[in-house]
Scaffold this motif. Sequence first.
Motif, PDB file in Angstrom:
ATOM      1  N   VAL A 110       0.809  -1.224   0.000  1.00  0.00           N
ATOM      2  CA  VAL A 110       0.000   0.000   0.000  1.00  0.00           C
ATOM      3  C   VAL A 110       0.841   1.273   0.000  1.00  0.00           C
ATOM      4  O   VAL A 110       0.303   2.368  -0.167  1.00  0.00           O
ATOM      5  N   SER A 111       2.136   1.160   0.202  1.00  0.00           N
ATOM      6  CA  SER A 111       2.991   2.335   0.331  1.00  0.00           C
ATOM      7  C   SER A 111       3.109   3.098  -0.986  1.00  0.00           C
ATOM      8  O   SER A 111       3.256   2.504  -2.050  1.00  0.00           O
ATOM      9  N   PRO A 112       3.079   4.449  -0.918  1.00  0.00           N
ATOM     10  CA  PRO A 112       3.311   5.233  -2.140  1.00  0.00           C
ATOM     11  C   PRO A 112       4.730   5.105  -2.665  1.00  0.00           C
ATOM     12  O   PRO A 112       4.995   5.456  -3.811  1.00  0.00           O
ATOM     13  N   VAL A 113       5.636   4.602  -1.829  1.00  0.00           N
ATOM     14  CA  VAL A 113       7.012   4.356  -2.276  1.00  0.00           C
ATOM     15  C   VAL A 113       7.280   2.855  -2.315  1.00  0.00           C
ATOM     16  O   VAL A 113       8.418   2.413  -2.155  1.00  0.00           O
ATOM     17  N   GLY A 114       6.212   2.085  -2.552  1.00  0.00           N
ATOM     18  CA  GLY A 114       6.357   0.636  -2.594  1.00  0.00           C
ATOM     19  C   GLY A 114       7.340   0.169  -3.657  1.00  0.00           C
ATOM     20  O   GLY A 114       8.032  -0.832  -3.472  1.00  0.00           O
ATOM     21  N   PHE A 115       7.415   0.912  -4.758  1.00  0.00           N
ATOM     22  CA  PHE A 115       8.343   0.526  -5.824  1.00  0.00           C
ATOM     23  C   PHE A 115       9.795   0.599  -5.351  1.00  0.00           C
ATOM     24  O   PHE A 115      10.631  -0.210  -5.764  1.00  0.00           O
ATOM     25  N   LEU A 116      10.085   1.534  -4.463  1.00  0.00           N
ATOM     26  CA  LEU A 116      11.443   1.609  -3.910  1.00  0.00           C
ATOM     27  C   LEU A 116      11.720   0.431  -2.978  1.00  0.00           C
ATOM     28  O   LEU A 116      12.813  -0.145  -3.003  1.00  0.00           O
ATOM     29  N   LEU A 117      10.727   0.089  -2.164  1.00  0.00           N
ATOM     30  CA  LEU A 117      10.895  -1.048  -1.261  1.00  0.00           C
ATOM     31  C   LEU A 117      11.107  -2.341  -2.044  1.00  0.00           C
ATOM     32  O   LEU A 117      11.969  -3.157  -1.695  1.00  0.00           O
ATOM     33  N   ARG A 118      10.323  -2.507  -3.116  1.00  0.00           N
ATOM     34  CA  ARG A 118      10.481  -3.718  -3.931  1.00  0.00           C
ATOM     35  C   ARG A 118      11.822  -3.716  -4.665  1.00  0.00           C
ATOM     36  O   ARG A 118      12.443  -4.766  -4.831  1.00  0.00           O
ATOM     37  N   ALA A 119      12.288  -2.535  -5.059  1.00  0.00           N
ATOM     38  CA  ALA A 119      13.592  -2.442  -5.717  1.00  0.00           C
ATOM     39  C   ALA A 119      14.718  -2.833  -4.760  1.00  0.00           C
ATOM     40  O   ALA A 119      15.763  -3.345  -5.181  1.00  0.00           O
ATOM     41  N   LEU A 120      14.487  -2.618  -3.454  1.00  0.00           N
ATOM     42  CA  LEU A 120      15.469  -2.997  -2.442  1.00  0.00           C
ATOM     43  C   LEU A 120      15.338  -4.460  -2.030  1.00  0.00           C
ATOM     44  O   LEU A 120      16.090  -4.925  -1.172  1.00  0.00           O
ATOM     45  N   GLY A 121      14.376  -5.166  -2.619  1.00  0.00           N
ATOM     46  CA  GLY A 121      14.212  -6.588  -2.344  1.00  0.00           C
ATOM     47  C   GLY A 121      13.184  -6.912  -1.282  1.00  0.00           C
ATOM     48  O   GLY A 121      13.099  -8.058  -0.832  1.00  0.00           O
ATOM     49  N   PHE A 122      12.366  -5.918  -0.879  1.00  0.00           N
ATOM     50  CA  PHE A 122      11.350  -6.144   0.145  1.00  0.00           C
ATOM     51  C   PHE A 122       9.981  -6.242  -0.529  1.00  0.00           C
ATOM     52  O   PHE A 122       9.442  -5.241  -1.001  1.00  0.00           O
ATOM     53  N   ASP A 123       9.430  -7.439  -0.574  1.00  0.00           N
ATOM     54  CA  ASP A 123       8.152  -7.656  -1.231  1.00  0.00           C
ATOM     55  C   ASP A 123       6.980  -7.706  -0.257  1.00  0.00           C
ATOM     56  O   ASP A 123       5.830  -7.551  -0.655  1.00  0.00           O
ATOM     57  N   THR A 124       7.267  -7.949   1.028  1.00  0.00           N
ATOM     58  CA  THR A 124       6.200  -8.036   2.022  1.00  0.00           C
ATOM     59  C   THR A 124       6.545  -7.174   3.228  1.00  0.00           C
ATOM     60  O   THR A 124       7.710  -6.816   3.458  1.00  0.00           O
ATOM     61  N   PHE A 125       5.513  -6.852   3.992  1.00  0.00           N
ATOM     62  CA  PHE A 125       5.701  -6.057   5.211  1.00  0.00           C
ATOM     63  C   PHE A 125       6.591  -6.794   6.206  1.00  0.00           C
ATOM     64  O   PHE A 125       7.419  -6.183   6.889  1.00  0.00           O
TER      65      PHE A 125
END
Length: 272
Positions: A110-125
């Motif tokens: 749900v994060s507006p910066v979710g694409f950055l989190l996924r780019a860092l390898g974090f797919d889940t909370f």
Amino acid sequence: MVLLIAFGVVPTGYAVYFAFTDAGDNFVGLANFATAASDFRFLAAVGHVALYLVFWLVALVVFVVALALLLHRVTARAVGTALRLLYYVPGALAGAASVMVWLFLLDPAVSPVGFLLRALGFDTFGQVIAPEHLPVMFTLIAFWTGAGGWIVVMYGALNNISPDLIEAARIDGAGPWQVARRIQIPLLRKWIVYMVILAFAGGTQLFVEPELLSLASVGVAGRDYSLNQLSFDFAFQNNNVNTAAAVSVELLLVGLVAAGLFVARSGFFDAD
């Protein structure tokens, strides 16, 4: 003074009384402190808080001073005012509200910066809030909430430095870095010490962030991550108010000792 006594001195005395007695109001010496220290969660909680304090205090000193110096160099009045307001706004949120904002930001779904989190390898909370990430996460939350007020304080302290002193240094050929390093930062020393004392005391009281994160993550972050959480657990889960009070008194003593060391080593009360 009345408020200080009513909401500071009296509750502290009440906690000290509980820490040295049992449920029957009998004096038990250091038994409650021994019970707390022997709990299998105690040393882990001490380590968690100590690691968080290292991250928190270093980030606070380095970035608050750096941002205050940069803000002080902004010559446009409107821009400077807007930046000071921008820095301060997060501090207007209550601690729990700030944590909820960050829980939203740190969830890749749900994060507006979710694409950055996924780019860092974090797919889940759950991956984001892994235990090894918690000291950094709590530092980010605490800095976002509390640094703005200190930036404004440091900015005010910088404005109190004589312009003649700065101008003399510039005439002698000092650049911005030399002015900051040899004049501004040394003259901010007591303000920095004051900030560190209060930040250290507040950091040892870490509670809201891990408690809400524990609830949001369904136990990924434990309910006994910090010493305040452990004290809360003793009081309201184990019905052991006396041991909870002992943990609180220990935190008070640590804060007082640390403040005394900072004051003594920094010459905080010495006349300039």
